[in-house]
Structures are given as structure tokens and as C-alpha cells.
Motif scaffolding. Structure first.
Motif, short mmCIF file in Angstrom:
data_model
loop_
_atom_site.label_atom_id
_atom_site.label_comp_id
_atom_site.label_asym_id
_atom_site.label_seq_id
_atom_site.Cartn_x
_atom_site.Cartn_y
_atom_site.Cartn_z
N THR A 87 6.66 -9.09 -0.82
CA THR A 87 8.08 -8.73 -0.97
C THR A 87 9.00 -9.69 -0.22
N ARG A 88 8.48 -10.38 0.77
CA ARG A 88 9.28 -11.24 1.66
C ARG A 88 10.44 -10.46 2.30
N GLN A 89 10.18 -9.17 2.56
CA GLN A 89 11.24 -8.33 3.14
C GLN A 89 11.23 -8.36 4.67
N ALA A 90 10.15 -8.77 5.26
CA ALA A 90 10.09 -8.70 6.73
C ALA A 90 9.28 -9.87 7.27
N ASN A 91 9.38 -10.06 8.59
CA ASN A 91 8.64 -11.13 9.24
C ASN A 91 7.18 -10.73 9.44
N LEU A 92 6.27 -11.56 9.00
CA LEU A 92 4.85 -11.25 9.18
C LEU A 92 4.46 -11.20 10.65
N ASP A 93 5.21 -11.93 11.49
CA ASP A 93 4.85 -11.92 12.91
C ASP A 93 5.61 -10.85 13.68
N GLY A 94 6.22 -9.89 12.94
CA GLY A 94 6.89 -8.79 13.60
C GLY A 94 6.44 -7.43 13.07
N LEU A 95 5.20 -7.36 12.61
CA LEU A 95 4.68 -6.11 12.05
C LEU A 95 3.82 -5.39 13.09
N VAL A 96 4.13 -4.12 13.32
CA VAL A 96 3.32 -3.29 14.21
C VAL A 96 2.60 -2.26 13.33
N ARG A 97 1.29 -2.32 13.35
CA ARG A 97 0.52 -1.53 12.40
C ARG A 97 0.48 -0.05 12.75
N ILE A 98 0.62 0.79 11.73
CA ILE A 98 0.34 2.21 11.86
C ILE A 98 -1.07 2.48 11.36
N GLY A 99 -1.31 2.18 10.08
CA GLY A 99 -2.62 2.50 9.52
C GLY A 99 -3.08 1.48 8.50
N VAL A 100 -4.37 1.50 8.24
CA VAL A 100 -4.91 0.73 7.12
C VAL A 100 -5.75 1.67 6.28
N GLY A 101 -5.88 1.32 4.98
CA GLY A 101 -6.67 2.17 4.11
C GLY A 101 -6.88 1.48 2.77
N ARG A 102 -7.62 2.16 1.92
CA ARG A 102 -7.87 1.61 0.59
C ARG A 102 -6.57 1.39 -0.16
N ASP A 103 -5.67 2.35 -0.07
CA ASP A 103 -4.36 2.22 -0.71
C ASP A 103 -3.45 3.30 -0.14
N ALA A 104 -2.27 3.46 -0.72
CA ALA A 104 -1.28 4.38 -0.14
C ALA A 104 -1.78 5.81 -0.07
N ALA A 105 -2.75 6.17 -0.90
CA ALA A 105 -3.26 7.54 -0.86
C ALA A 105 -3.80 7.89 0.52
N GLU A 106 -4.39 6.91 1.19
CA GLU A 106 -5.07 7.20 2.45
C GLU A 106 -4.14 7.23 3.65
N ILE A 107 -3.00 6.56 3.55
CA ILE A 107 -2.19 6.45 4.76
C ILE A 107 -0.73 6.79 4.51
N ALA A 108 -0.53 7.87 3.79
CA ALA A 108 0.80 8.42 3.71
C ALA A 108 1.27 8.75 5.13
N PHE A 109 2.53 8.50 5.44
CA PHE A 109 2.97 8.84 6.80
C PHE A 109 3.04 10.36 6.97
N CYS A 110 3.20 11.09 5.86
CA CYS A 110 3.21 12.55 5.95
C CYS A 110 2.54 13.16 4.72
N SER A 111 1.52 13.99 4.95
CA SER A 111 0.83 14.69 3.85
C SER A 111 0.88 16.18 4.11
N PRO A 112 1.67 16.92 3.33
CA PRO A 112 1.72 18.38 3.50
C PRO A 112 0.67 19.06 2.63
N PHE A 113 0.08 20.12 3.12
CA PHE A 113 -0.91 20.90 2.37
C PHE A 113 -0.60 22.38 2.52
N GLY A 114 -0.85 23.11 1.44
CA GLY A 114 -0.93 24.55 1.52
C GLY A 114 0.38 25.30 1.71
N GLY A 115 1.50 24.70 1.48
CA GLY A 115 2.74 25.43 1.65
C GLY A 115 3.83 24.87 0.77
#
Lengths: 289, 289, 289, 289
Positions: free
Chosen positions: A221-249
């Protein structure tokens, strides 16, 4: 030279019936994230459960929220040690030398049907010389061929659909980049992160490819600096590392605010790095399949 | 009462250009698989690398095969200790009590787009009382509504397509069963196994759902005895536990032969169990989200 | 200068239970097809029903075939009058001047989901100057980006899937060309034909776009001479003009042989035309929306 | 006994750049629509072009609207002569007796991929006795299995997706009903209409199946009275008979209001007919393939 960043997010919800939320918003505990100081505030003050995924170090916490408003606030300060290299010196790892434990990142996943995109990837990138610069070529192709356009995709959009739509957001660029890598037998994975210089500020998604025994960051995307990224999560794809996953309500979504700046208050650097940026020291087993 | 089985497979290939193969055909080392004796023969006699996936215990090995014929032969003998329960005594685990480390088995995956099937699953099974018997109802639905038909699907068929096609093989039955479970917020995963009584003999695929703090076996095809399954691997779906994954070369596929019988040579039992069959002792963290 | 061609086909089936067949294999009766002499032989000698579609002139016939072998043989001789123009002189027809009766050829159809491909088409071809040469650019794109490859697609493959697969046969090239045209609001339709110079000889599929008040031929495959095409049928897409559609029975498919040569026996011309080739005199209502 | 209805619609747009609109909102001129009196008012007062589709009698008109507001108002009064029969007396037409000119309504189309749904349809309805009541069984299945739910689908939703989503609006019910019929080799087509008793008032979509030599009305939604439908258009699916199709410009959509009541002001009848309702006298060629 490590640079200190202040970052965080505030997530607001209105819970209609009691709901389990799993969050993945905290800075991963990695060697490159040094001196991490952080504070998590949940309102109302309910109990939380924690889990850190082995190997990949994603930090999850869950709450069982009662009906009513829910606010999750995360604040952190961290020193980011960037691991750089000359792109021309980073070869691909031959498939026979890939460690078996990264095999999952060669496989197709929910939003990355790399098996369906194999012919496309080989047709478009198969003739290029293997190495870091081939992934750069993939990123350039994404930048040139896919429009960055909010609303063009949704949370069910897959990489093959993005190719048809020719438009998407950071999540879609990452999925498509990962799909092309996997189709070329280069392990690749999805990265969620705080991104310095992203405008407007938001969670960001980029991808990592495994080359020469470690993981390297890429962003079509060239939206941000590659040397300014602080990682939250890694995964196979977005399914695995949603920042918020609600269940059951039932939940109404409120505001999401995300911020990231330098701790010393200095403004954003103008130039973008052309270095290859790695997120990890080489694993001890790298290169030994 | 544990029963002894003899089982194995022979896989033949003709390698046209040097190829990396990853195999997942060996019996998993689980508490319920006791006294495992096994022999793996690779012709030609080439070096192999091994990897056992943490937590799930899938055993992978890889070879870098030169051009020419390749034969992989696996023979094993194992005593299968079946863990049984009365289906009526097995409740679902409320989502707030699910351990966070099984969260991946609630998520959609390549061949199990459970997010797309949510409305279907809730419409068809949402009104049923939670518990083991709800998953049995899903299996009955699969048996009644999907034709077991070789050739109706291929290696890219997803669970939503199987629902349209109304036909498939064991892999498709498992994917669709898993999709319905995940859509109902019940963790579910794909199981590859040797199956006693399967006719014709072949690798088999079934699924596991997580109920009451442990994993239970289900099979919508009714092709084999649930109490005669010896596990090879578990994963999100078939993408993760193909018995053979070739990379980086060209391969012609030859014969696959699979066998499983009782060590004492006694013939197949006629009756099928109606017990609930679990594959694991309850995990120490079960019930504590 | 009109050239005389001899052409035909033989279709063989084994009918297992009585089946209705609808065939569309006869040369269309158009002004450009002059002096048509033809013979249709059906073995066994069963009654046939005929229907010619209004406006588009497709000639269908049906038979109700009993169990047993069925052979349909068609032989024809026809003088092809080619209507040529200089591509640079053929503008697109502005949408406000399109006749309403060709509106169906702007709409998405079964194998041409042009609505889904709108963004792709605009992104890739939207910036080009309107006119005949824009459609030529689409054909060049097809030739450069899609591999002509038997077996890469099947009878359910849609234009968006061909874009992902990057491979297909004449049918798929035509569908994708039509999709791009419709997405750009240029009417386009599927053409089945006998093709002089096609190697190996077979039925061929190309497409027509409506420009400057009439229909013009295009072929992204470059497999045959545009000035040697004898039309069988036109339709929204391949669904409408299958050369054989069986209903209500069970049929085994046998050989299909197709031939086309010059009546005077002279060999194929080496050069391909660069003229714009139209299939029809301008319609009386052309240009009057 | 014919009943007189008053009906009409008002469509509002804001045209941002000059746009060609094709409308299909006028009552079709059929034998069963008697004494039609109508008024069409377009504001601003711009020229319109008309086209009536041969055979199916859909009435289209187009305008080339300049930038600014556009309002299209249609008012009509018509006497509806309902053609009734006893459902038990209406057989299916064997495929060998179908007229060739209705063949297009056996084929898959954009939103009705009946080829993909063949196995599903045969599995679910193939065992039922042929005849009118089999189509009634399809409608009952739709009513029982698909939720009528605004917002569940969009303008690109296909019949196979509706089957997965288990929800849709009248358009989706019609597409799925048509798909099942075609998959069973029963010609079926999409009908847009004014519907007496629809609440809230809107355009409605139902479908027709061809049985015993003529077309009969079916509605899986049970939203309106089958004997109070005034036809606007028929087509392969919704792609062909959108009430408004804009081309070549940019348009903001405003309000759509639709009304239908009895001319004598009498309130809606409470009971729904259980008669079979046909829309046409038998065609002269019916029954002669």
C-alpha cells in the motif's frame, strides 16, 4: 539506532447481551520491541484471561462482558530496534531448505486461496529472478494495479476477489501479496501492527515473507514506513488476528481510535527507507529443513 | 478394552524433477495410541527431516527426492484405547469457558468458510438443544442430505460448494460438519486417520468437535467405526494435513494403497458403537478460559 | 471479393435413454453468407423440429432420439462476402445513441458477469480513446495475459474465473472480451462459427462488439482469420449457443469432427487481415436510440 | 370476473452528469390486461425513445437526462382478467414437446446458475410427481427455508448464494425458484410486477413456470396475491428487467414510491387464491415441439 514510540488504541462497544470478546491489540513481546511499558484499562473493570500463542507470540486476552457499554483502552511505549539489510543481498530460501515448522505459511487459508492464484502468480512473477527484489516487484504490482479504496471490500473479501475488484484496503493488499508469495512457494504471513506515519491513524496490516532464513516486512500500500511498524500479531491471514472477535452475544460497535507518535514528539520523518526490514533475528533452525 | 491393529500405506510416485515432499502419514503419538511399533521405508534411501507440530502432535517428515521413482511405505501396529462416554452426558462448553488456545478452531479456514455459512447453520441447527446430540444431528443431516460420491468434488472444493453440490467424499463431509460447528461457535477440526472397516480401504477424514472440555469424534459419512479410528493428524481443514504435499518440482502420481486390520486377524465387528468417542483425556486447562 | 468455402461437421452420440437434443450447427442465413447449399443427415432417420431465432437468425433444430447410436452430419458450401473497413474510421457508438433492442448485449449473463468486472475493465481500458482500436487493445491484452490451454477451464467457467486462472480456450477468451466490453458500456455478444485456418479444425468462438451502428468481429485468441469466419450463432454467451444441448435423457458423447476449406482447394492464405471485419450491414435503426 | 386496479410509481433521481436511463415500469400490453389507461410524466420534459421487446412484450423507454433532478411518474388503470385452473389438472410439459422458442428459459443465466444447482434440485425435488404441484412444493420449500429479510442480499446476489445465505428478498426467492425449475428441465422466467396487497407497497418479483403449454405464476415469498399481479416485464432473470438501468453517467438515487389499489376503493381481499393462475392463453404452438 532504536527509536522510542508512544502508541495505543481505544475501542468502544455497546454490549446488548453478554458477549465474549477476544482482543489482540497489545504489542508483541519480541526482541526488536525493547523496554515495553504498557497499560490496559477495561471499563467496566471485569476479569480478563490471557493467552500468548506459542512461537508467534501473539498476545490475546478475553473478557466476558456484561450488557452495557464496554471500553478497552491500551497505551504503550516501546523502543523499536530495526533490523536492516541491503535488499540485493537477501536471497529466497530454496524450498528444500525451509524449516518444516513454517510450512503452514505456504498453505492456502481462508482469505488467501493461493492454490487458486497459482497460475496467475507464476504467469506474472514466475519469470523474475528469485530474491528479495521479486517480493518488491509483487508490492509494486499491487501498488500499480490495486486502488486503495475504503469500502471497496468487506470482512469476507478474499484475495482472488480483490484481484477482480482491483481495489481494497491494507488487509486486501496484504492478502493478495501473501497469495502471490505462497503460490510461488515463498512462505508468507499476515501482520497486524501499529504504523508510524499512517494517515489517518488506524490499525495497519502488512505482510511478511520468509527469505534467507528469517521474516521480512512488505507493504504493497505504501501507506506507512516499514521501519516504523510495531507488531501486534502474525497469522495465516486476517481471520487469525482480528483485533477484536466477539462471540456468543450481540454487540453494537462504537468508535475505534488508534494513535502512534515518537516519544520525543519529533515529527514524522519525510523519507521512506529503501532498506530491507526484518522482524526477527534468524531462527536457530533457519536453513536446516 | 484396548484392541490391537495392524495398519499402513504404500505411496508411489514418479519424480520428474527434484521435488520436496512433506508427508503426514504416521500414527500420531497420543495417550490413546499405545504400544506403537512402526517402520518407515523410503526407496530410494534418501535422508529425511522430521517435525512434530506442538500441541496437536502431527508428525511430518520431508524428503528432497531426486528424479526417478519414489516409494514410501509405512507399517505400524498399535493398541487403540477408546475413551467412551454416554452422549447424553456431554454438554457443549459455553463460549466464555473455552480455552483461548483452541480459538483457531472457531475461525473460518480455506475449505471451511464458516463465516459464510453462519446463517445456514443457525437456521438449520440453531434451535436444537446444545450438547453432543446437536452435533449428532449435524452428522445425520449430512448423511441425509449429501451424497457420498467419488468424483463429485476436487481438491479445491469448499464447504459452501459442497452444500450446493449436495455430494462429496469424506473430506467434504468433514469440512461441512466443521463449518456448521464453527458457525454455531463450537470449536471443530479436521482429522485424518486410518479407519478400521472402511471399504474400500483408504485414508479417511472425519472431524472433531470440542465439547465439555475435550475433543470428540464425528463422522457424517457413516463409512467407518468411530471406535476404530487411528489418528494421523488434526488441523483447521484438509489444507493443513494432506498426507502428501509436493513442492518445487514435477511429479506423476502412482498408486496409493492403505490397509488396516485387527492384529489377531478377527473379522470386522458388525455393530457400530453409539457411544460418544473422545480422542483425548481432558486437557488440564479445560473449562478455564 | 467473395470466397467459396466447403465446411461441415459430424457429431456422434450413444443415447442410453431417449433424449431431446437441440442442435445449433447450421450456417446462419445472413446477407454475407451467399449461395448457401447444405445437407443435414441424421442417422437414424428421425423427425426433426426447426426454429430460427428472430433478429439474430440462429437456426436450431431438435430431435427426440431413441436409445442407440445417433449421428448428425452437416455439410455446406457457402460464399462469404466480407465487409471490411479501416479500423481507424470506426468510432464507438455513444450509449445515448444505442438502439434499445441491443440492450440485452450490455447486460451481464451467465458466463459473463460484466457487473463484477466493471472496476477491472475501467482500470485497465477506461483511459483508452474510445473506438475500434480500444477493442483491439482488449484483444491484445487477452492474447498477452491469458494462456490458450486446453483443459484449463470447463463448461461452467465464467469470465471472472478465467481472469484468475489466466488460461482458457476460445470460449473463455470470448467471454472475457465480452465482459470487458460490456463493463465499458459497449454492447458485445458471443459468436459460434466455422473458422477457416483453425488448427486443429474445430468449432470456434469469437465475439462481436457493436460500434458505429453495426457489429464487428474480434478474436483474442489469434487462432483463426477474422475474414474466414462463417457464423453459426450469436448469443449473450456460450449458454445460449451450445452446438448441442441434450435434455431429459442420458447420453454418451462420441467423436466430433469439424472441417472447413476453400471450395477451390487452394491452401490457406498466409497473411491475416488487419481490416476491421463486420458481420452485418448497418441496421436501419442504427444510431437512433 | 375482471377487477379494475389503479397503480403507479414515482422514481426520483439526481443526475450528476448526463446519463442514459432505460426504464421498464409500464404495464405490459397483454390480453389479460384490458382497458389499460396510463400516463407517463417525465420532469424535466425530455424526449424519450420507446422499444417493445418482441414476443415477451416488455415495454422499455429510455431518456438521455441532463444534469439535475429527474422525476419519472407513471399512473395507470387496468382491468385484470385472471385465468384460473385447478392445480391438480395442470401437468408438466414433457421436454420433447416444449416449443423451441422457449428454450432460453431452460438455460442458466446471470443470477440463475441452474447448471450449478442441478444436483441440489434433483436431490430435493426430483422424486416428486411431475406437475403443477411440484412447483408448489418448490415454493413451499422456499417459504420454509429462506428468510424474507431486507438487506440480506444485494444486486449481485445469485441463486446459489441465496441458498447459502438462507435469506433474501422477492428477487432472490424468484431466482432460486427459477433455478430449481430449470434444473428440473421446466422452463421458468422472472416476472416484475405491480402486486396488489404487497405491504409495504413496492415493485414485486415472482416467477413463471411453463406447464401444459402455457406460463403459470408462482411466488415463494407469499407476500402478495397471485390473482392481483399486473405484469411489467418478463426475462431470464433480474438482469433483464431492472425497472431502471442507468448508463454512461453518475446518478444519485432518490425515493421510489409504488402504489396499487382497487379502482373502486374496496379493501384488500383477505383470502388468497389456491387456484393455479396463468398469465397467458395457450400459445398456438403449445405442445408442438
Amino acid at each position: 539506532m532504536a527509536i522510542w514510540y508512544k502508541l495505543g488504541c481505544t475501542l468502544e462497544y455497546f454490549v446488548q447481551t453478554p458477549t465474549v470478546f477476544i482482543f489482540n491489540i497489545e504489542v508483541a513481546r519480541l526482541q526488536r520491541h525493547q523496554g515495553l511499558v504498557e497499560r490496559l484499562t477495561i471499563t467496566p473493570d471485569i476479569e480478563l484471561n490471557r493467552h500468548t500463542a506459542p512461537d508467534i507470540n501473539n498476545r490475546y486476552f478475553s473478557v466476558h462482558a456484561p450488557a452495557g457499554p464496554l471500553t478497552v483502552k491500551y497505551e504503550a511505549e516501546v523502543s523499536l530496534e530495526v533490523l536492516r539489510a541491503d535488499p540485493n543481498t537477501v536471497p529466497e530460501t530454496p524450498v528444500e531448505r525451509l524449516p518444516l515448522d513454517i510450512m503452514p505459511f505456504l498453505l492456502p487459508s481462508r482469505f488467501v486461496p493461493s492454490d487458486r492464484l497459482a497460475a496467475f502468480a507464476r504467469r506474472e512473477f514466475g519469470y523474475l529472478a528469485p530474491g528479495f527484489n521479486r517480493i518488491t516487484a509483487i508490492c509494486n504490482w499491487l501498488y500499480d494495479n490495486i486502488d486503495y479504496q475504503r469500502g471497496a471490500s468487506n470482512e469476507q473479501t478474499t484475495a482472488d476477489e480483490s484481484l477482480i475488484l482491483r481495489a481494497g484496503v491494507c488487509r486486501d493488499f496484504a492478502h493478495l501479496g501473501i497469495a502471490f508469495c505462497r503460490a510461488l512457494e515463498i512462505p508468507a504471513r499476515f501482520v497486524s501492527c501499529y504504523a508510524y506515519g499512517l494517515n489517518p491513524s488506524d490499525f495497519h496490516a502488512v505482510f511478511e515473507a520468509y527469505l534467507d532464513g528469517r521474516w521480512w516486512l512488505f507493504d504493497g500500500t505504501r501507506q506507512a514506513n516499514l521501519d516504523g511498524l510495531v507488531r501486534i500479531g502474525v497469522g495465516r491471514d486476517a481471520a487469525e488476528i482480528a483485533f477484536c472477535s466477539p462471540f456468543g452475544g450481540n454487540v453494537q460497535y462504537g468508535d475505534v481510535t488508534v494513535s502512534m507518535g515518537r516519544s520525543d514528539g519529533s515529527p514524522e520523518l519525510l523519507g521512506r527507507t529503501t532498506d530491507a526490514i526484518s522482524t526477527e533475528e534468524p531462527a536457530p533452525n533457519a536453513g536446516a529443513a
